[in-house]
Enzyme design. Structure first.
Site, short mmCIF file in Angstrom:
data_model
loop_
_atom_site.label_atom_id
_atom_site.label_comp_id
_atom_site.label_asym_id
_atom_site.label_seq_id
_atom_site.Cartn_x
_atom_site.Cartn_y
_atom_site.Cartn_z
CG HIS A 1 -6.58 8.64 3.76
ND1 HIS A 1 -7.21 9.87 3.76
CD2 HIS A 1 -5.48 8.79 4.56
CE1 HIS A 1 -6.52 10.73 4.51
NE2 HIS A 1 -5.48 10.09 5.02
CD GLU A 2 -2.96 6.18 5.67
OE1 GLU A 2 -1.89 6.81 5.45
OE2 GLU A 2 -3.78 6.52 6.53
CG HIS B 1 -4.63 14.79 6.10
ND1 HIS B 1 -4.09 14.66 7.37
CD2 HIS B 1 -4.73 13.52 5.61
CE1 HIS B 1 -3.89 13.38 7.62
NE2 HIS B 1 -4.26 12.67 6.58
CG HIS C 1 -1.01 10.37 3.25
ND1 HIS C 1 -1.25 11.71 3.11
CD2 HIS C 1 -1.82 9.95 4.26
CE1 HIS C 1 -2.16 12.10 3.99
NE2 HIS C 1 -2.53 11.04 4.70
#
Length: 364
Positions: A267-268, A277, A271
């Site tokens: 997930h990170e 998101h 980013h």
């Protein structure tokens, strides 16, 4: 068996049952002690609170919503359920695909307490999450201004720079992050290589506790799990207080607050590459992840989002059906599973005690 023998036997059973009641209350069966609480669990006490009311704890909820961008900074948040809070709750509900009521209903509170990424969902009053009402359309999003790594920089390096605050084997950490980066590399034209020195790295990864110099302090067990910065900053920080699982099946972890490291890492990294998101709950870039959950496969929403930034890998096979998540049915937001099991233990123990004393009375 004589009446006196039966009495003695039942007294022993009754005493054992009473001892079991006592032991369950102090330390339920063989389960571990209750861990430090999810800092957001008290939000559940706000159930039923509505516009125009004053409830203790609303001030903390406002700070939470402010942290993730739903409420503007205020000089002094209060416990009043005002119009700004109602609007913030409506935006939150829209982002997470909930019924848009503006009220703190049970479903909204359940979502609020789920551990999550520390990156904001709303920037300068504008949601970066495409509305979950737009089913059938792409829901991925970008950071404001759509920052990316330069087009001529397809080979990125990363370094694991600070692990002193966690007791995870370094080789296990290296394997986790290599797999996590590999999932994004497989879908794009990007390549990732680990280096030893932060000075040589485009991306730095570290575990930290509390305030750690970036203005985004961690909050202990659960709550905010990690955060990462948009391109080309390259910083990726994880909360050292979490019960990280780097090896084995997190869904079978003994700890009710276990968090899968690879799931959070994937997930990170999204980013770090420029993705914001999404409101798509099956996607990697959905902001929250429940404890004891494995979620590492890119969903179509993730793939379309990242390929629109960096192009596609012609050898990529696409998202697999295994991108759905699995989790313990008893443990969704920290501590609940343990409370449920200890409650069942007390019921069993009391039932044994009542049964024993009932027989004792019948014999006597």
């Amino acid at each position: 068996m004589s009446s006196s023998s039966a009495c003695i036997t039942l007294l022993i059973v009754a005493a054992a049952a009473a001892a079991l009641v006592s032991s369950v209350s102090a330390s339920p069966f063989n389960f571990p002690p209750v861990p430090a609480a999810n800092p957001w669990l008290p939000f559940k006490n706000l159930s039923g609170c509505r516009f125009g009311e004053d409830w203790p704890g609303l001030r903390d909820l406002k700070h939470y919503l402010n942290h993730f961008g739903y409420l503007p900074v205020a000089p002094n948040f209060t416990d009043a359920f005002d119009g700004d809070l109602e609007a913030a709750i409506r935006m939150y509900q829209r982002n997470f695909g909930l019924n848009i009521t503006g009220e703190l209903d049970e479903t909204t509170l359940e979502q609020l307490v789920v551990p999550r990424c520390g990156v904001a969902d709303v920037v300068n009053g504008t949601s970066t999450m495409n509305s979950s009402e737009l089913r059938g359309r792409n829901l991925f999003s970008y950071f404001p201004g759509t920052p990316t790594w330069p087009g001529d920089k397809t080979d990125l390096t990363y370094a694991i720079t600070d692990t002193s605050a966690v007791s995870i084997d370094v080789s296990a950490l290296k394997a986790v992050f290599a797999r996590a980066f590999g999932r994004w590399s497989a879908a794009t034209t990007l390549n990732f290589t680990e280096v030893e020195s932060a000075a040589d790295a485009d991306i730095t990864i570290g575990f930290y506790s509390g305030a750690h110099g970036d203005g985004e302090p961690f909050d202990g067990v659960l709550g905010t799990l990690a955060h990462a910065f948009s391109p080309t900053d390259g910083r990726f920080h994880l909360d050292a207080a979490e019960a990280w699982v780097a090896e084995g099946d997190v869904t079978e972890a003994s700890s009710d607050v276990a968090v899968d490291l690879e799931s959070v890492a994937v997930h990170e990294i999204g980013h770090l590459l420029g993705l914001g998101h999404t409101s798509e709950a099956d996607a990697i870039m959905y902001p929250t992840i429940k404890t004891r959950t494995k979620k590492v496969e890119l969903a179509s929403d993730d793939v379309e989002g990242i390929q629109s930034l960096y192009g596609s890998n012609p050898n990529y096979k696409g998202p697999t059906p295994s991108s759905t998540t699995t989790s313990s049915p008893e443990m969704n937001s920290g501590g609940a599973g343990l409370a449920t099991r200890s409650g069942r233990g007390r019921e069993i123990a009391w039932a044994l005690a009542v049964l024993a004393f009932g027989f004792l009375g019948a014999v006597v």
